[in-house]
Design an enzyme around this catalytic site. Structure first.
Site, mmCIF file in Angstrom:
data_model
loop_
_atom_site.group_PDB
_atom_site.id
_atom_site.type_symbol
_atom_site.label_atom_id
_atom_site.label_comp_id
_atom_site.label_asym_id
_atom_site.label_seq_id
_atom_site.Cartn_x
_atom_site.Cartn_y
_atom_site.Cartn_z
ATOM 1 N N ASN A 210 0.853 -1.197 0.000
ATOM 2 C CA ASN A 210 0.000 0.000 0.000
ATOM 3 C C ASN A 210 0.886 1.243 0.000
ATOM 4 O O ASN A 210 2.111 1.139 0.018
ATOM 5 C CB ASN A 210 -0.959 -0.041 1.194
ATOM 6 C CG ASN A 210 -0.197 -0.124 2.511
ATOM 7 O OD1 ASN A 210 0.589 0.752 2.839
ATOM 8 N ND2 ASN A 210 -0.393 -1.222 3.243
ATOM 9 N N ASP A 279 -3.924 -6.410 4.945
ATOM 10 C CA ASP A 279 -4.911 -7.279 5.596
ATOM 11 C C ASP A 279 -4.789 -8.729 5.129
ATOM 12 O O ASP A 279 -5.109 -9.646 5.867
ATOM 13 C CB ASP A 279 -6.326 -6.759 5.320
ATOM 14 C CG ASP A 279 -6.564 -5.454 6.073
ATOM 15 O OD1 ASP A 279 -6.020 -5.317 7.187
ATOM 16 O OD2 ASP A 279 -7.266 -4.567 5.533
ATOM 17 N N VAL A 308 -1.690 -5.677 16.323
ATOM 18 C CA VAL A 308 -1.978 -4.898 17.538
ATOM 19 C C VAL A 308 -2.912 -5.667 18.472
ATOM 20 O O VAL A 308 -2.752 -5.624 19.697
ATOM 21 C CB VAL A 308 -2.474 -3.473 17.175
ATOM 22 C CG1 VAL A 308 -3.905 -3.434 16.686
ATOM 23 C CG2 VAL A 308 -2.275 -2.538 18.341
ATOM 24 N N PHE A 323 -4.238 2.827 15.615
ATOM 25 C CA PHE A 323 -4.715 3.897 14.721
ATOM 26 C C PHE A 323 -5.989 3.427 14.029
ATOM 27 O O PHE A 323 -6.187 2.225 13.830
ATOM 28 C CB PHE A 323 -3.662 4.220 13.656
ATOM 29 C CG PHE A 323 -2.650 5.232 14.121
ATOM 30 C CD1 PHE A 323 -1.651 4.867 15.004
ATOM 31 C CD2 PHE A 323 -2.695 6.549 13.679
ATOM 32 C CE1 PHE A 323 -0.723 5.789 15.444
ATOM 33 C CE2 PHE A 323 -1.769 7.481 14.111
ATOM 34 C CZ PHE A 323 -0.781 7.108 14.998
HETATM 35 O O1 C5P Z 1 -8.397 -2.954 11.354
HETATM 36 P P1 C5P Z 1 -7.636 -1.768 10.864
HETATM 37 O O2 C5P Z 1 -6.589 -2.112 9.833
HETATM 38 O O3 C5P Z 1 -8.484 -0.606 10.485
HETATM 39 O O4 C5P Z 1 -6.859 -1.298 12.195
HETATM 40 C C1 C5P Z 1 -5.871 -0.332 12.188
HETATM 41 C C2 C5P Z 1 -4.979 -0.512 13.396
HETATM 42 O O5 C5P Z 1 -4.663 -1.885 13.579
HETATM 43 C C3 C5P Z 1 -3.655 0.179 13.190
HETATM 44 O O6 C5P Z 1 -3.179 0.533 14.477
HETATM 45 C C4 C5P Z 1 -2.792 -0.906 12.552
HETATM 46 O O7 C5P Z 1 -1.420 -0.684 12.739
HETATM 47 C C5 C5P Z 1 -3.275 -2.139 13.303
HETATM 48 N N1 C5P Z 1 -3.217 -3.374 12.529
HETATM 49 C C6 C5P Z 1 -2.346 -4.381 12.904
HETATM 50 N N2 C5P Z 1 -2.302 -5.560 12.222
HETATM 51 C C7 C5P Z 1 -3.113 -5.765 11.163
HETATM 52 C C8 C5P Z 1 -4.004 -4.751 10.763
HETATM 53 C C9 C5P Z 1 -4.010 -3.567 11.463
HETATM 54 O O8 C5P Z 1 -1.595 -4.199 13.874
HETATM 55 N N3 C5P Z 1 -3.059 -6.913 10.521
#
Ligand code: C5P
Length: 407
Positions: A210, A279, A308, A323
């Site tokens: 991305n 994702d 996270v 975030f």
């Molecule tokens: O679920 P989403 O991607 O919107 O969530 C964003 C938050 O989750 C951010 O803090 C991002 O760094 C973290 N995140 C993560 N691992 C993932 C997806 C998102 O730590 N696989």
């Protein structure tokens, strides 16, 4: 001695029997979180080897002013600018005299002249030399130039005399050095930040990723280090230089980022997930470059682990901040994400406005935590990072106190 966390201390070692105590001093300074670089005079090397001090400081020891090899590494002017404090221990009578007369006839005196950092001296010499009016006059000159004097102590001396001139013990010198610094919000706190994008390999030459630039995460890392934290930046591929006083762990994929994050648990107090983690990743990575043949092709994807949430649900969970980039109903979706992921705090931004967020130098966020919220005006990411770290520093101690079992 938390104020020494992340401070850059240039330790000057001059010739005297007390030079053996410099080895212990380096350990004390390093234990308190300081980054130590050692400069030895010619005479100091008669008492203790550069190799010993190099091994203890973890940095090359500097010994000569005009060594092309050393200058190619960190040159003397760079070293002078690098220092937050120049601490000379032991400071011999000869060194004190040379410093008082403003000489620049070796590396250490030149650095003292070239640096704007405060100078502290821990004198060590025979009691008669300390009492000598020439030494006392030199000390008076240095004091008038704002040099800090640590000791000397009185007592039995290596030469058998008794009187003033013994170098203070390492612990005492380190404590006095710490007292020269003001305390900061995150002194001694260990902060881990994920930043940048992740890359998910399709074959040896292609990947899914991305547009994350990593700018916000890098700005947070810089702000945390400036606030006294020991910072580990777990970074996906970016073009940004590593901020000063930050230790960076480079990763490529989400799985690498998760492994690196889990590796910090137990020694991490605050975890900030700023990375734009992919994702999904391809189910399998082709061993060889995929040839174009068919008109259409499909790549099967599988969900990546949520880094996270994994950190936040770990038995040794740190204070965890995430975030949320949303395009509508910011508060509703951000709070929902905070609860689902088990976070202590969430930093939300509205990415429907494409002037802010990804790749931009400005950002505008609202921060939510279970009992409150704070909105920040649009501002440069570097400035915002400082304000966000101040907010984290306000909340983190309460969370830590609440997590302690009551006795
Ligand atoms: O679920 P989403 O991607 O919107 O969530 C964003 C938050 O989750 C951010 O803090 C991002 O760094 C973290 N995140 C993560 N691992 C993932 C997806 C998102 O730590 N696989």
């Amino acid at each position: 001695m938390k104020q020494l966390s992340n401070r850059q201390i240039l330790l000057g070692v001059t010739g005297g029997i007390a030079a053996y105590k410099s080895a212990e001093l380096i350990r004390r300074l390093k234990d308190a979180g300081a980054d130590v670089r050692v400069v030895m005079t010619q005479a100091a090397q008669e008492f203790i080897t550069p190799l010993t001090l190099q091994a203890l400081s973890g940095n090359p020891v500097h010994t000569t002013l005009l060594d092309p090899e050393a200058e190619a590494g960190m040159g003397h002017i760079e070293l002078a600018r690098w220092a937050d404090l120049i601490l000379v221990a032991p400071a011999s009578a000869n060194f004190i005299a040379r410093l008082a007369s403003g000489r620049g006839d070796d590396l250490l005196t030149t650095l003292c002249l070239a640096s704007d950092a405060p100078i502290a001296l821990a004198p060590a010499m025979n009691q008669a030399m300390w009492r000598d009016s020439a030494t006392q006059a030199n000390i008076a000159v240095l004091k008038s130039r704002q040099a800090h004097l640590f000791g000397p102590a009185a007592g039995e001396q290596a030469c058998g005399d008794v009187g003033p001139g013994r170098m203070l013990e390492a612990e005492d010198i380190a404590r006095r050095a710490a007292d020269l610094f003001q305390s900061r919000d995150l002194d001694g706190v260990s902060v881990v930040i994920t930043a940048g994008p992740t890359r998910e390999a399709i074959d040896p030459v292609r990947y899914i990723s991305n547009h994350s630039s990593g700018k916000m995460g890098y700005a947070l890392a810089q702000a945390a280090a400036d606030a006294g934290a020991r910072v580990t930046l777990i970074s996906g591929p970016t073009n940004l230089p590593c901020p000063a006083r930050v230790s960076r762990v480079d990763v490529i994929s989400a799985e690498d980022m998760l492994a690196a994050s889990l590796n910090t648990l137990g020694k991490c107090d605050v975890f900030i997930a700023c990375a734009a983690v992919a994702d999904y990743r391809p189910v399998a990575v082709a061993e060889h470059k995929i040839k174009k043949a068919a008109e259409q092709m499909q790549i099967a994807l599988v969900r990546n682990p949520d880094i996270v949430s994994t950190v936040a649900s770990h038995p040794r969970r740190p204070f965890t901040v995430g975030f949320a980039a949303e395009t509508r109903d910011l508060e509703h979706y951000a709070r929902d994400k905070m609860t689902r992921k088990g976070l202590d705090m969430i930093i939300a931004n509205d990415v429907s406005d494409n002037r802010i967020g990804f790749n931009a130098d400005q950002n505008q966020v609202v921060v939510f935590w279970p009992e409150g919220r704070q909105a920040f005006a649009e501002m440069a990411k570097s400035q915002l990072a400082r304000q966000l770290m101040a907010l984290v520093a306000q909340h983190y101690p309460h969370a830590r106190a609440a997590a302690q079992p009551s006795s």
